[in-house]
Design an enzyme around this catalytic site. Structure first.
Site, PDB file in Angstrom:
ATOM      1  N   GLU A 124       0.842  -1.195   0.000  1.00 27.77           N
ATOM      2  CA  GLU A 124       0.000   0.000   0.000  1.00 27.77           C
ATOM      3  C   GLU A 124       0.879   1.247   0.000  1.00 27.77           C
ATOM      4  O   GLU A 124       1.930   1.280   0.643  1.00 27.77           O
ATOM      5  CB  GLU A 124      -0.907  -0.011   1.234  1.00 27.77           C
ATOM      6  CG  GLU A 124      -1.971   1.056   1.272  1.00 27.77           C
ATOM      7  CD  GLU A 124      -2.949   0.826   2.425  1.00 27.77           C
ATOM      8  OE1 GLU A 124      -3.396  -0.335   2.600  1.00 27.77           O
ATOM      9  OE2 GLU A 124      -3.254   1.789   3.145  1.00 27.77           O
ATOM     10  N   ASP A 173       0.190   5.331   0.631  1.00 28.06           N
ATOM     11  CA  ASP A 173      -0.899   6.156   1.160  1.00 28.06           C
ATOM     12  C   ASP A 173      -0.652   7.649   1.106  1.00 28.06           C
ATOM     13  O   ASP A 173       0.413   8.129   1.522  1.00 28.06           O
ATOM     14  CB  ASP A 173      -1.114   5.846   2.658  1.00 28.06           C
ATOM     15  CG  ASP A 173      -1.715   4.489   2.903  1.00 28.06           C
ATOM     16  OD1 ASP A 173      -2.147   3.850   1.946  1.00 28.06           O
ATOM     17  OD2 ASP A 173      -1.753   4.072   4.078  1.00 28.06           O
ATOM     18  N   GLU A 225      -3.147  10.400   3.054  1.00 25.81           N
ATOM     19  CA  GLU A 225      -4.356  10.634   3.841  1.00 25.81           C
ATOM     20  C   GLU A 225      -4.356  12.094   4.276  1.00 25.81           C
ATOM     21  O   GLU A 225      -3.340  12.596   4.768  1.00 25.81           O
ATOM     22  CB  GLU A 225      -4.422   9.711   5.055  1.00 25.81           C
ATOM     23  CG  GLU A 225      -4.694   8.257   4.701  1.00 25.81           C
ATOM     24  CD  GLU A 225      -4.878   7.391   5.935  1.00 25.81           C
ATOM     25  OE1 GLU A 225      -5.862   6.648   5.991  1.00 25.81           O
ATOM     26  OE2 GLU A 225      -4.025   7.472   6.844  1.00 25.81           O
TER      27      GLU A 225
END
Length: 304
Positions: free
Chosen positions: A118, A120, A122
């Site tokens: 993953e 990311d 955010e």
């Protein structure tokens, strides 16, 4: 057009087969260099799939705009229809305006399964007038704990800005409006896992995380401001292998000789140092309290 220009420059007067061969080779190289490497035509109906939240997720304006919303009942989200191994993923976002405390707008690549990889972005909301926090992380084989956090040098709720993940066999580069904010290098030769085997889809969601998102959960979501909305446009993928049952498997080996950047140029390194000097607010590689037995191995090799 380029072929006609070469002929006018005198290539058409050559009768030798070797000269004709040179013309063909040059023409092919020009076509390859000028052929677009992007995937899709920018129509969000064709590229993205609304996955949860019901009517809270919408694609509008003939496929040019996507909106996610969050209310007291549910958030919402979408994913890309295709899986990619490596590539540059661009999306323009305009984040939740006003008092967005407690909300998280997630924008990330992820493979499937428990041992997933993953990458990311955010965006952690905040009370009106306070800056958003950009939270980044990299997971390999289900393990993350590689967080870096930043403030932005602009208000991300006023206009659209481009957030990019550049992922290749050599490194992962997080970019905001083409300015690099973070680089995670491939240090597999030194025993550091790197995500380079599992194709990933793009995911995004808008959800409530007021138990931790704003000041560690001290500031809760003000539901009188709901529904909260985030906006997306101009999704673009370049230099990617698309994983498909009908095509050869995507592997890191197939990219071994590809002409992809191995890092940042001098200007990119200067911009990265500027961001990390003035806008970085957390770096796991500096957190000795969190890692009392020693910092993660890759922290020894980080150079910008």
């Amino acid at each position: 057009m380029m072929m006609m220009m070469m002929m006018r420059a005198g290539y058409s007067n050559s009768s030798s087969s070797s000269s004709n061969g040179v013309v063909v080779i040059i023409f092919v190289l020009i076509v390859l260099l000028k052929s677009p490497s992007t995937l899709g035509n920018g129509n969000l109906f064709e590229e993205l799939e609304l996955t949860w939240g019901g009517h809270r997720a919408k694609i509008l304006d003939g496929g040019k705009l996507l909106t996610l919303s969050l209310d007291t009942i549910s958030g919402s989200g979408f994913t890309s229809k295709r899986q990619y191994l490596f590539g540059r993923i661009d999306m323009q976002l305009k984040l939740v305006a006003g008092n967005s405390a407690g909300t998280v707008t997630a924008y990330y690549l992820s493979s499937e399964g428990g041992n997933h990889d993953e990458i990311d972005f955010e965006f952690l909301g905040n009370v009106s007038g306070e800056p958003y926090i950009v939270h980044t992380n990299v997971y390999t084989q289900g393990k993350g704990e590689r967080e870096q956090q930043f403030y932005l040098w602009f208000d991300p709720t006023k206009n659209f800005h481009t957030y990019s993940i550049v992922w290749n066999p050599h490194n992962i580069i997080f970019m905001v409006d083409n300015t690099p904010i973070r680089v995670f290098n491939n240090e597999e030769r030194r025993g550091v896992p790197f995500p380079n085997k599992q194709p990933m889809k793009l995911y995004s969601s808008l959800w409530n995380a007021d138990q931790w998102a704003t000041r560690g959960g001290l500031v809760k979501t003000d539901w009188s401001k709901a529904p909260f909305k985030a906006y997306y446009r101009n999704f673009n993928v370049a230099n990617a292998c698309v994983a498909s049952p009908s095509s050869p498997p995507c592997t890191a080996k197939s990219f071994a000789n590809a002409s992809v950047p191995r890092g940042l140029d001098p200007r990119g390194r200067r911009r990265l140092r500027w961001v990390q000097k003035y806008y970085m607010i957390y770096n796991y590689c500096n957190d000795l309290k969190r890692f009392p037995q020693g910092l993660p191995r890759e922290c020894r090799f980080t150079k910008f």
